[in-house]
Design an enzyme around this catalytic site. Structure first.
Site, PDB file in Angstrom:
ATOM      1  N   LYS A  87      36.642  39.002  46.146  1.00 36.39           N
ATOM      2  CA  LYS A  87      37.009  39.357  47.518  1.00 36.39           C
ATOM      3  C   LYS A  87      36.830  40.848  47.738  1.00 36.39           C
ATOM      4  O   LYS A  87      36.249  41.297  48.734  1.00 36.39           O
ATOM      5  CB  LYS A  87      38.460  38.963  47.792  1.00 36.39           C
ATOM      6  CG  LYS A  87      38.934  39.274  49.221  1.00 36.39           C
ATOM      7  CD  LYS A  87      40.413  39.618  49.284  1.00 36.39           C
ATOM      8  CE  LYS A  87      40.655  41.027  48.794  1.00 36.39           C
ATOM      9  NZ  LYS A  87      42.013  41.527  49.061  1.00 36.39           N
ATOM     10  N   THR A 134      44.598  45.210  50.032  1.00 39.04           N
ATOM     11  CA  THR A 134      43.205  45.617  49.857  1.00 39.04           C
ATOM     12  C   THR A 134      42.399  44.858  50.898  1.00 39.04           C
ATOM     13  O   THR A 134      42.212  43.645  50.810  1.00 39.04           O
ATOM     14  CB  THR A 134      42.693  45.295  48.445  1.00 39.04           C
ATOM     15  OG1 THR A 134      43.428  46.084  47.507  1.00 39.04           O
ATOM     16  CG2 THR A 134      41.212  45.624  48.315  1.00 39.04           C
ATOM     17  N   LYS A 192      39.515  52.519  47.719  1.00 44.82           N
ATOM     18  CA  LYS A 192      39.739  51.326  46.895  1.00 44.82           C
ATOM     19  C   LYS A 192      38.421  50.616  46.605  1.00 44.82           C
ATOM     20  O   LYS A 192      38.216  50.084  45.509  1.00 44.82           O
ATOM     21  CB  LYS A 192      40.720  50.376  47.602  1.00 44.82           C
ATOM     22  CG  LYS A 192      41.033  49.092  46.821  1.00 44.82           C
ATOM     23  CD  LYS A 192      41.690  49.393  45.468  1.00 44.82           C
ATOM     24  CE  LYS A 192      41.955  48.131  44.648  1.00 44.82           C
ATOM     25  NZ  LYS A 192      43.087  47.343  45.118  1.00 44.82           N
TER      26      LYS A 192
END
Length: 290
Positions: free
Chosen positions: A243, A100, A175
């Site tokens: 994050k 990711t 995502k």
């Protein structure tokens, strides 16, 4: 039938079981690399495969290289630097990135791969550690259709669904949308449970009812009991969620999106970190309310 040689770079919480599923495919020969070599040695004791000392070595003479590391910097390290996979991958091979990361680095890697006549798919996953262990991940992909079709057949080892969503970078953008949705859902669930507790309700009984209607969600079904029991030593860590939300918030600035709820929930996760919950599951948002 000759076995297909593949490499898997990064044996973290997600990568370890994902590579394990690949090793169970009798048509694949798997080579793994992990920055902490002891983790790789443990993996080969548990699964069938070989250990490489560098990403470059792991990617030599393989058809597909899978990567699943922590962030953009880790990704550059294992792909672009001197010991990175792109320094040994041959023309006609394929790089599949499950990290990711930002859409920017996905596009950067796609460009670099194109210069070397290597295929590229950015393919972040959803489903958490449980999904990786159970081989039930959802994979959001960006890249060329032919490359996706080649990757899809192999990714079935650890996924229940995968879809090509557009050009390189599209997987990462999807995502970000996924994490934006989760942030709002978990906060809403946390507030509902706090409300129910304060009102003296049997929250498990209430969830049994409302989960069957429009309020239902994966988070409600899978996390309400652990939340009510103050159990957070599992699942997707708050540090990693922050994050991911940082990536989404930065991308929003570039494309002109306003994410007020996401920004707020991100700060709520900062509160959880101050409580020492860096590694707690993302459902720990309830912790700051009760």
């Amino acid at each position: 039938m000759n076995k297909i040689n593949v490499a898997f770079i990064g044996l973290g919480v997600m990568g370890y079981p994902m590579a394990g599923h690949l090793s169970k495919n009798e048509n694949l020969n798997v080579t793994v690399y992990n920055r902490t070599s002891s983790k790789a040695e443990k993996w080969v004791e548990e699964y069938q495969g070989q250990v490489a000392s560098t990403p470059k070595e792991a990617a030599k003479d393989v058809e597909i290289v899978f990567v699943c590391v922590g962030n953009d910097n880790n990704l550059r390290e294992v792909t672009l630097l001197d010991n990175g996979v792109l320094n040994s991958m041959k023309q006609g091979t394929l790089l599949v990135d499950h990290t990711t990361a930002s859409a920017d680095i996905a596009r950067e890697l796609n460009l670099k791969c194109g210069e070397n006549k290597i295929g590229f798919i950015d393919a972040p996953v959803s489903g958490g550690e449980a999904g990786a262990i159970n081989g039930a991940l959802t994979i959001m992909c960006g890249g060329k259709k032919a490359d996706f079709e080649k990757a899809k057949d192999v990714m079935q080892a650890y996924s229940r669904y995968s879809k090509l969503l557009g050009e390189a970078g599209s997987g990462q953008l999807a995502k970000m949308m996924n994490q934006i949705c989760i942030a709002g859902v978990v906060q809403g669930l946390s507030e509902a449970l706090q409300f129910g507790l304060n009102a003296g309700m049997d929250c498990e009984a209430v969830v049994e009812v409302i989960s069957k209607g429009a309020a239902g969600s994966w988070q409600m079904e899978n996390r309400h009991k652990t939340m009510l029991n103050d159990q957070y030593e599992h699942g997707f860590a708050v540090d990693w969620m922050r994050k991911d939300l940082d990536i989404a918030l930065n991308e929003a600035k570039k494309n002109g999106s306003t994410l007020p709820l996401t920004s707020l929930v991100d700060q709520f996760y900062a509160d959880i970190q101050k409580l020492g919950g860096n590694r707690w599951d993302t459902s720990s948002l309830l912790k700051r309310l009760v």
